[in-house]
Design an enzyme around this catalytic site. Structure first.
Site, PDB file in Angstrom:
ATOM      1  N   SER A 151       0.844  -1.197   0.000  1.00  0.00           N
ATOM      2  CA  SER A 151       0.000   0.000   0.000  1.00  0.00           C
ATOM      3  C   SER A 151       0.877   1.244   0.000  1.00  0.00           C
ATOM      4  O   SER A 151       2.016   1.224   0.494  1.00  0.00           O
ATOM      5  CB  SER A 151      -0.883   0.006   1.257  1.00  0.00           C
ATOM      6  OG  SER A 151      -1.554   1.250   1.404  1.00  0.00           O
ATOM      7  N   TYR A 164      -1.562  -0.408  10.354  1.00  0.00           N
ATOM      8  CA  TYR A 164      -1.658  -0.791   8.945  1.00  0.00           C
ATOM      9  C   TYR A 164      -0.457  -0.266   8.160  1.00  0.00           C
ATOM     10  O   TYR A 164       0.187  -1.016   7.413  1.00  0.00           O
ATOM     11  CB  TYR A 164      -2.955  -0.251   8.349  1.00  0.00           C
ATOM     12  CG  TYR A 164      -3.156  -0.608   6.898  1.00  0.00           C
ATOM     13  CD1 TYR A 164      -3.564  -1.883   6.535  1.00  0.00           C
ATOM     14  CD2 TYR A 164      -2.939   0.325   5.888  1.00  0.00           C
ATOM     15  CE1 TYR A 164      -3.741  -2.227   5.200  1.00  0.00           C
ATOM     16  CE2 TYR A 164      -3.118  -0.001   4.557  1.00  0.00           C
ATOM     17  CZ  TYR A 164      -3.521  -1.283   4.217  1.00  0.00           C
ATOM     18  OH  TYR A 164      -3.691  -1.608   2.894  1.00  0.00           O
TER      19      TYR A 164
END
Length: 265
Positions: A151, A164
């Site tokens: 990501s 995350y």
């Protein structure tokens, strides 16, 4: 174009969203696919049906990639073929705490849950599948392809939570380490998407908030688009095909230019 005919692909987290798009695109290119889910059995069967409609063989396996036994079960699904040409580590989770300065928003358990799936899960899958990936190389002389779904959060330190972002940063480092260690039999790369309009993202907010975020993305990214799963999957398939046969250890931002910011912004 059936350039992947005769190849076997395993895609984790492939019941919906990006994993589904990757699976279907691989099937359309001729690969047989192993579809993985942890909760969404109906959606996983739908993904398998789409792959079969494209002419591929498709197997559906329920497994949690944070569990070593489940990872071995997933890898064993490729045993009838005697090899595994493609592994896409796409399964991922988050814990939502968008105020990164609120250090009380995440517990140790939150961090461990995210790391177990996003980082350790990808490692366990490679561990379980390594022999079959090497077997594919030995049979064909072609490096097997592993792709980790990372990501922009792992590059820019942004996103749904500190846990995350940190997990995706760790996944990026692991990608480079394993690309070096597993060559020449296995190539390992990662894509780092920005916004993807999937259910995974939509479920984190109400419909009005989701529309606001989409409009903001469209107005602030240089390419003025909000990416969907098919947009990102096209790049994923590049890394999983012979088009990238001389590429390993790369982390590619696939974010419509989000990381750049808009000129004059």
């Amino acid at each position: 174009m059936k350039d992947l005919e005769g190849r076997v692909a395993l895609i984790t987290g492939s019941a919906t969203g990006l994993g589904r798009s990757i699976s279907v695109k691989l099937a359309e290119r001729g690969a047989d696919v192993i579809i993985n889910y942890s909760r969404s059995s109906t959606e996983a069967e739908e993904t398998a049906g789409l792959c079969e409609a494209a002419g591929a063989k498709a197997i559906v396996i329920k497994a949690n990639v944070a569990d070593p036994d489940d990872c071995r079960k997933l890898a064993e699904a490729a045993a009838p073929w005697g090899k595994l040409d493609i592994l896409a580590n796409n399964a991922g989770i988050t814990r939502h705490a968008r105020d990164h300065g609120d250090l009380d928003a995440l517990s140790k358990a939150d961090f461990m849950d995210v790391y177990e799936v996003n980082v350790v899960g990808a490692y366990l899958m490679l561990q379980a599948a390594k022999d079959l990936l090497v077997a594919a190389h030995d049979q064909t002389g072609r490096a097997s392809a592993v792709l980790n779904t990372s990501s922009i959060a792992g590059v820019k330190g942004i996103g749904s939570s500190v846990a995350y972002a940190a997990s995706k940063g760790a996944l990026n480092t692991m990608t480079v380490s394993l690309a070096r260690a597993l060559a020449p039999a296995i190539r390992v790369n990662a894509i780092c998407p920005g916004f993807i309009g999937t259910r995974w993202f939509r479920d984190a907010m109400d419909a009005e908030s989701y529309q606001k975020v989409t409009r903001r993305i469209e107005s602030t990214t240089p390419l003025a688009v909000a990416s969907g799963p098919d947009d990102i999957a096209d790049t994923a398939v590049f890394f999983l095909s012979d088009a990238s046969r001389h590429v390993t250890g790369e982390l590619l931002l696939v974010d419509a230019g989000m990381h750049l910011g808009k000129a004059g912004g």
